[in-house]
Design a protein around this motif. Sequence first.
Motif, short mmCIF file in Angstrom:
data_model
loop_
_atom_site.label_atom_id
_atom_site.label_comp_id
_atom_site.label_asym_id
_atom_site.label_seq_id
_atom_site.Cartn_x
_atom_site.Cartn_y
_atom_site.Cartn_z
N GLY A 47 -65.01 -10.61 -64.22
CA GLY A 47 -66.41 -11.01 -64.30
C GLY A 47 -66.61 -12.19 -65.21
N GLN A 48 -67.81 -12.30 -65.75
CA GLN A 48 -68.19 -13.48 -66.54
C GLN A 48 -67.93 -13.34 -68.04
OE1 GLN A 48 -70.12 -13.18 -63.56
NE2 GLN A 48 -69.14 -15.10 -63.04
N VAL A 49 -67.63 -12.15 -68.55
CA VAL A 49 -67.44 -11.97 -69.99
C VAL A 49 -66.16 -12.68 -70.44
CG1 VAL A 49 -67.06 -10.30 -71.85
CG2 VAL A 49 -68.71 -9.80 -70.03
N ASP A 50 -66.27 -13.44 -71.52
CA ASP A 50 -65.12 -14.15 -72.09
C ASP A 50 -64.44 -13.22 -73.10
OD1 ASP A 50 -63.34 -15.79 -73.47
OD2 ASP A 50 -64.67 -17.53 -73.43
N TRP A 51 -63.45 -12.47 -72.63
CA TRP A 51 -62.84 -11.43 -73.46
C TRP A 51 -62.04 -12.01 -74.62
CZ3 TRP A 51 -64.85 -6.90 -73.37
CH2 TRP A 51 -65.54 -6.51 -72.22
#
Length: 306
Positions: free
Chosen positions: A253-257
């Motif tokens: 997804g879009q979360v920058d881990w």
Amino acid sequence: MQLGMLTACLPQWTLDRIAGWAAQAGYEALEVAVWPGTGGRDFEAAHLPVADFGPREADETLALFDKHGLALSAFAYYENNLHPDPVRREEIRTHLKHAIDAAQALGVPYVGTFVGRDWTKPVADNLAEAERVFPELVEYAGERDVKIIVENCVMEGWHPDGYPGNLAYSPELWEWMFDLGLYLNWDPSHLTWIGIDPVETIAPYVDRIVHAQAKDVELDAAARQRYGFFGKVDKGGNPWDMGWWRYRVPGLGQVDWARVVDRLYEHGFTGTLSVEHEDPVWGGDGERITQGLNIAHRTLRPLIVG
């Protein structure tokens, strides 16, 4: 920091089976679902009988986690503590206390739940009601050396018009609930879809982020052009279908881990980052779900110092 997973994604598996799989897959901790039984939502799982939890159950549970070399990071009982039906609200309150009692018996530091909302009343009335309801619960937990943690999920499906059903979705509301003695089970996916940069919420609130959930979210900008931020009007019988976003396992997804984990480290977070698997692409049977958990592990494990 340790990497864990929430057991709720595997409601049909026993805790022993989940623990064996999780340890083999490289997870270090379990956030254990303790609903009284499987219910209307897929993630309502009963992996420990907290309503009837005595010394024998405590010894067996401790032996199970010791056998697999896992930590028990938290209990998960995410229900609506402001439910408009007084009978249902009392059932939730009673079971939450059972979870707190079992946590005390096992030395589990956190029990997770929702603030919730009475969707028949305006927000101001709900805030006032929460200020009446939660101090007694916080005191009950504190007497047992347990903290109540609240996930910042919007729970829009609880509201008949898709508005927030859990009054803990924004930093403004976090500050209010911290005054009630509640802590945060921080989840970046919910912040992302409501337009808040999750990374920027870590530093100001890290002293109250005692547990964190790793869930990703995929946004569809083209679909949002049709439905708008508030999502579909016609949800086809599924109150959780917003039409322009969906949950994913970390990495899809879009979360920058990399930024999330780095910022957690920077500001001294030493708790559990617990994968919450609600990804429809990797849902279904146990094999498919565990494949999703493996994807999450491959994404997050390199970011966490061993």
